[in-house]
Design a protein around this motif. Structure first.
Motif, PDB file in Angstrom:
ATOM      1  N   THR A 288       0.842  -1.198   0.000  1.00 52.98           N
ATOM      2  CA  THR A 288       0.000   0.000   0.000  1.00 52.98           C
ATOM      3  C   THR A 288       0.876   1.246   0.000  1.00 52.98           C
ATOM      4  OG1 THR A 288      -1.780  -1.132   1.180  1.00 52.98           O
ATOM      5  CG2 THR A 288      -1.773   1.272   1.265  1.00 52.98           C
ATOM      6  N   MET A 289       1.944   1.215   0.807  1.00 51.23           N
ATOM      7  CA  MET A 289       2.882   2.339   0.840  1.00 51.23           C
ATOM      8  C   MET A 289       3.558   2.517  -0.517  1.00 51.23           C
ATOM      9  SD  MET A 289       3.868   4.633   2.992  1.00 51.23           S
ATOM     10  CE  MET A 289       5.104   5.939   2.987  1.00 51.23           C
ATOM     11  N   GLN A 290       3.899   1.436  -1.159  1.00 43.09           N
ATOM     12  CA  GLN A 290       4.500   1.513  -2.491  1.00 43.09           C
ATOM     13  C   GLN A 290       3.546   2.150  -3.489  1.00 43.09           C
ATOM     14  OE1 GLN A 290       5.409  -2.635  -2.999  1.00 43.09           O
ATOM     15  NE2 GLN A 290       7.525  -2.418  -2.309  1.00 43.09           N
ATOM     16  N   TYR A 291       2.271   1.763  -3.416  1.00 46.88           N
ATOM     17  CA  TYR A 291       1.258   2.323  -4.311  1.00 46.88           C
ATOM     18  C   TYR A 291       1.119   3.827  -4.077  1.00 46.88           C
ATOM     19  CZ  TYR A 291      -3.371   3.430  -6.178  1.00 46.88           C
ATOM     20  OH  TYR A 291      -4.407   4.017  -6.861  1.00 46.88           O
ATOM     21  N   ARG A 292       1.068   4.216  -2.815  1.00 49.48           N
ATOM     22  CA  ARG A 292       0.942   5.649  -2.506  1.00 49.48           C
ATOM     23  C   ARG A 292       2.158   6.428  -3.008  1.00 49.48           C
ATOM     24  NH1 ARG A 292      -1.130   5.291   3.824  1.00 49.48           N
ATOM     25  NH2 ARG A 292      -3.187   4.371   3.393  1.00 49.48           N
ATOM     26  N   TYR A 293       3.324   5.807  -2.896  1.00 47.05           N
ATOM     27  CA  TYR A 293       4.556   6.465  -3.346  1.00 47.05           C
ATOM     28  C   TYR A 293       4.530   6.697  -4.859  1.00 47.05           C
ATOM     29  CZ  TYR A 293       9.562   7.433  -3.892  1.00 47.05           C
ATOM     30  OH  TYR A 293      10.764   8.018  -4.185  1.00 47.05           O
ATOM     31  N   LYS A 294       4.051   5.701  -5.603  1.00 47.07           N
ATOM     32  CA  LYS A 294       3.955   5.835  -7.057  1.00 47.07           C
ATOM     33  C   LYS A 294       3.028   6.998  -7.425  1.00 47.07           C
ATOM     34  CE  LYS A 294       6.411   2.197  -8.375  1.00 47.07           C
ATOM     35  NZ  LYS A 294       7.596   2.265  -9.257  1.00 47.07           N
TER      36      LYS A 294
END
Length: 362
Positions: A288-294
């Motif tokens: 989820t954090m990776q998605y938000r970062y993208k």
């Protein structure tokens, strides 16, 4: 004479000879082993010992990879982290068992394993991943040999060379754009990204941070846990989130908090013992954090890259600014300085030239 399944006879020279089944030939024919003794009791003792060893050998000689895998997994379940166990299961059940599950361990050869390795490479797996598969397989086979007494020669197994890709840091221009956007659009997610960029936190460590980990008086951040998604143990291909100890013993660490970040710790400070990035009693999971970062990279108009590049950028920036490498290794939670040097620090020519010029100053 025969006693309790043991055959012992007296020779013309007065010695006693005993025989027992030691193995079976490929055609099924029994192969005997003979022992000698000056007395009946001595010969009997040697037969009993030899038969016990042979029985253990034969039981191991025909035990399959799958049976040993189950036994080995039960032996290590209480000695490794849940995530490590999930990694073992994944590699065995996805790659090793389909190929070798019904093969007796003692029948494995370097040739068979080399063919397996070459096929995995042909299927598109990376050299590094194939090496990891073999490492886990080899660990299980060592257990099998220790437990059942047979020997395997794996010296002729040829592992592919894993070429380590040199990861470039985020460029200085892109870093400035990203930091400017984060400060202008501050949130718990933006704050977390700054922690990874300026403190080198792994994404799982970031997601695992709680407010109890922050020492506001001494401006110290304690790394005590990590969050990750792993495969479930019931074989239904489902996954689950686990909160566990950090990656290794050296990953437990204390990091000095930069003054620039301290103000954001104060801004978001919560008296409840919540996870910092989620603001609740449940963590944000890494993907989820990776998605938000993208999404933030898109909004900030910064070139796309994976989240781990933040940690790499922190390490490289720190080295370029003269950070002591041993201290940097401790901040990153590495087990050795060599790991820090080889994996993360790739100074550019500008930094290299500056160091060379400094060395010329007398």
């Amino acid at each position: 004479m025969e006693k309790t399944g043991i055959t012992i006879t007296k020779r013309k020279d007065g010695r006693y000879v005993g025989k027992f089944i030691a193995d079976y030939a490929d055609n099924g024919k029994v192969q005997y082993h003979y022992v000698y003794g000056k007395t009946y009791e001595e010969a009997e003792s040697k037969v009993l010992i030899g038969r016990e060893i042979a029985t253990r050998y034969l039981s191991g000689r025909y035990i399959t990879v799958e049976k040993i895998y189950v036994e080995w997994l039960n032996a290590v379940v209480n000695r490794v982290k849940e995530s490590t166990l999930a990694n073992y299961r994944n590699k065995f059940e996805k790659h090793i068992l389909p190929e070798f599950g019904d093969v007796p361990c003692a029948d494995l050869t370097a040739g068979k394993i080399n063919a397996f390795i070459n096929q995995k490479l042909a299927d598109g797996l990376s050299a590094s991943y194939v090496r990891d598969i073999f490492t886990v397989f080899k660990t299980m086979l060592k257990y099998a040999q220790d437990e059942y007494g047979f020997k395997l020669s794996l010296k002729s197994v040829v592992l592919p060379k894993a070429a380590r890709k040199q990861i470039e840091k985020i460029s200085d221009t892109e870093q400035k754009k990203l930091v400017s956007y984060l400060k202008s659009n501050m949130s718990l997610t933006a704050f977390g990204i700054l922690l990874s960029l300026f403190m080198g936190l792994r994404i799982g460590e970031l997601c695992g941070l709680k407010w109890e980990d922050v020492d506001f008086r001494n401006k110290i951040l304690h790394i005590r846990r990590t969050v990750q998604r792993i495969s479930s143990a019931n074989g239904n291909r489902k996954t689950k989130i686990v909160i566990s100890a950090p990656k290794s013993a050296t990953s437990f660490r204390e990091i000095a908090i930069p003054d620039m970040l301290m103000k954001y710790f104060e801004m978001f400070r919560d008296e409840a013992d919540y996870f910092i990035i989620s603001g609740t009693n449940k963590p944000v999971e890494p993907r989820t954090m990776q998605y938000r970062y993208k999404k933030i990279l898109q909004s900030a108009e910064v070139e796309d890259h994976n989240y781990h590049k933040l940690r790499h950028t922190f390490a490289t920036n720190s080295a370029e600014k003269g950070f002591n490498v041993k201290a940097l290794s401790a901040v990153l939670g590495h087990s050795s300085v060599t790991l820090t040097l080889n994996r993360y620090i790739h100074p550019d020519r500008t930094y290299e030239r500056r160091l060379m010029n400094m060395c010329m100053q007398l």
